[in-house]
Design an enzyme around this catalytic site. Structure first.
Site, PDB file in Angstrom:
ATOM      1  N   GLN A 158       6.318 -29.653  -6.800  1.00 45.10           N
ATOM      2  CA  GLN A 158       6.467 -28.282  -6.314  1.00 45.10           C
ATOM      3  C   GLN A 158       5.119 -27.579  -6.237  1.00 45.10           C
ATOM      4  OE1 GLN A 158       8.822 -26.536  -4.991  1.00 45.10           O
ATOM      5  NE2 GLN A 158       7.819 -24.538  -5.019  1.00 45.10           N
ATOM      6  N   GLU A 159       4.247 -27.863  -7.191  1.00 47.65           N
ATOM      7  CA  GLU A 159       2.958 -27.186  -7.235  1.00 47.65           C
ATOM      8  C   GLU A 159       1.975 -27.726  -6.198  1.00 47.65           C
ATOM      9  OE1 GLU A 159       2.667 -24.482  -8.601  1.00 47.65           O
ATOM     10  OE2 GLU A 159       2.596 -24.460 -10.770  1.00 47.65           O
ATOM     11  N   SER A 160       1.912 -29.037  -6.030  1.00 51.66           N
ATOM     12  CA  SER A 160       0.847 -29.600  -5.184  1.00 51.66           C
ATOM     13  C   SER A 160       1.294 -30.709  -4.248  1.00 51.66           C
ATOM     14  CB  SER A 160      -0.260 -30.159  -6.081  1.00 51.66           C
ATOM     15  OG  SER A 160       0.208 -31.321  -6.760  1.00 51.66           O
TER      16      SER A 160
END
Length: 485
Positions: free
Chosen positions: A313-315
């Site tokens: 989700q972050e990267s």
């Protein structure tokens, strides 16, 4: 007679001495505004609590105006003290008070009716006033098309001034000025169909449009305009001159451009990209980092698949990603968080995963003991995204609404309210992009479900061979609903 003459002479000398003393006292100049700021060691600034100006997220204070005025305070060698106003009238009035702030940095546009109250600085950001409507409804193509529409704008704003001028030409034009909303509220109201139209500046639309898929630009209302800072009209020009020098320097040395790029120059490419893309990345990217997820998940006693879902989700499992706000690496850590977690190189995927795992569990352990699993995990994810303070604000709102502050199902209904002025003005930490953690948690839960399913022993071979069926795409393969604890 001699005594009388001597008395008169003594009186004359006393009066002369007193007069000279008073005259000398009058000649001592009061310190200038700039000198007072430096003597106090504090620059008091008033602003708006909004995404384009100032707000607090999980990393602390942020916002375009906040960062720019922080640079100015640093240049002066003083501390920055931020105050927020509930509306523009309150903001302008505060500048005129003897004990009030000395500077307003709030995305202000020069207004004729305000020039008796304030003096404006040199410009620092060019914006365009835009008429906003809801997609699917009739699009007005000019000023005449505003007649007969339900329109709302910020009270006391330059947009209200524009509408007042248009009303002279179109007397039937009606609009409402409100001091109970912010720009985010106006966009939401258009998006939901509560009002037909609003006026916002182009920079604020660019920052918020992603959260309101139905809003569209009908047309630009007039030429581009400049945003400026403001000081009280009754103050001397010492601080204003220093501000102008700073803004001119920031324009020349690239400081302004860097801030513009950070807040307005990028499209957020993170987030949900589809199950098919996720399936590809499971095969192509995850194998490079799986051992690190498993290793540090074991150390922190957390499901490695949950950590992997956070990382995606972050990267999207890209170790060299840098966001517009300066967070970096596979787990998108801030510099401050990285230092606190012992991470020296955020672009090192091993260190990033280690720091992310440690940080997530730290947040989770600090949650109120009354929050039980599985809600505790979802709360920790929300705090990882938006900050523990804002999460507590949402829990407080849930209590007031007689909802359960320990259940994610109830608290996630309250988080979006943190972006609405009528609600965030009641909270401790103020404005937040409350919709973001709701989507953040939902996406991670879906990624986690898929990871849980595909890592079943009988299916792991399919991942390696590229014969993966993804829940939500292939309906015959439901996701395992195992808990991430």
């Amino acid at each position: 007679m001699f005594a009388h003459t001597a008395l008169r002479q003594r009186c004359a000398k006393w009066l002369l001495a007193t007069g000279l003393f008073l005259l000398l006292g009058a000649c001592v100049e009061k310190p200038s505004t700039l000198e007072r700021v430096k003597e106090d060691g504090v620059l008091r600034v008033i602003t708006r609590n909004s995404p384009a100006t100032y707000f607090q997220d999980r990393n602390g204070e942020t916002g375009f105006e906040y960062e720019l005025v922080q640079h100015f305070a640093d240049d002066l060698g003083v501390k920055l003290q931020i105050e927020t106003a509930d509306n523009l009238d309150e903001l302008y009035d505060a500048l005129g008070k003897p004990s009030g702030p000395v500077l307003a940095a709030a995305g202000l546009v020069s207004s004729e009716r305000r020039k008796t109250q304030v003096k404006y600085s040199h410009p620092y950001l060019e914006v365009t006033p835009q008429v906003i409507y809801r997609n699917g409804r009739a699009r007005p193509t000019g000023a005449k098309g505003l007649v007969g529409k339900k329109i709302m704008v910020l009270k006391g704003s330059s947009h209200a001034d524009q509408l007042a001028e248009l009303k002279k030409q179109y007397p039937a034009l009606q609009y409402e000025e409100s001091d109970a909303v912010e720009v985010v509220d106006l966009l939401r109201m258009v998006d939901e169909g509560q009002i037909d139209l609003t006026l916002v500046d182009s920079n604020e639309l660019a920052m918020n449009q992603v959260y309101f898929p139905n809003v569209r630009v009908a047309f630009d209302l007039g030429d581009t305009r400049d945003q400026r800072w403001a000081v009280a009209a009754g103050e001397d020009n010492s601080l204003l001159n220093e501000i102008n020098e700073f803004l001119d320097k920031a324009q020349k040395n690239g400081t302004l451009q860097r801030l513009k790029d950070r807040y307005y120059g990028h499209v957020d490419v993170l987030g949900y990209v589809g199950a098919y893309t996720f399936a590809q990345h499971l095969q192509q990217r995850l194998p490079k980092y799986e051992k690190h997820f498993k290793s540090y998940a074991k150390v922190e006693q957390v499901d490695w698949r949950l950590l992997a879902a956070i990382g995606y989700q972050e990267s999207m499992w890209q170790p060299e990603v840098t966001s517009k706000t300066g967070v970096r690496g596979l787990m998108m850590l801030t510099q401050r968080t990285a230092q606190a977690m012992g991470v020296s190189n955020r672009l090192d995927p091993r260190q990033s995963i280690q720091g992310g795992a440690k940080y997530f569990m730290k947040i989770k352990e600090e949650l109120d003991d009354s929050i039980q699993e599985p809600d505790r995990t979802w709360f920790a994810l929300a705090a990882y995204n938006v900050g523990s303070g804002h999460l507590e604000d949402a829990r407080t709102l849930a209590k007031r609404e007689k909802l359960n502050p320990n259940k994610w199902l109830d608290v996630k209904k309250m988080l979006p309210r943190l972006a609405q002025k009528q609600w965030y003005r009641q909270t401790k930490y103020g404005y937040a992009r409350g919709g973001e953690p709701v989507h953040f948690v939902a996406n991670i839960r879906r990624y986690y479900d898929i990871l849980t399913w595909v890592t079943q022993p009988q299916l792991e071979g399919q991942v390696a061979e590229g014969n993966l069926h993804v829940p939500g795409v292939n309906k015959d393969k439901p996701a395992d609903k195992s808990s991430p604890m």
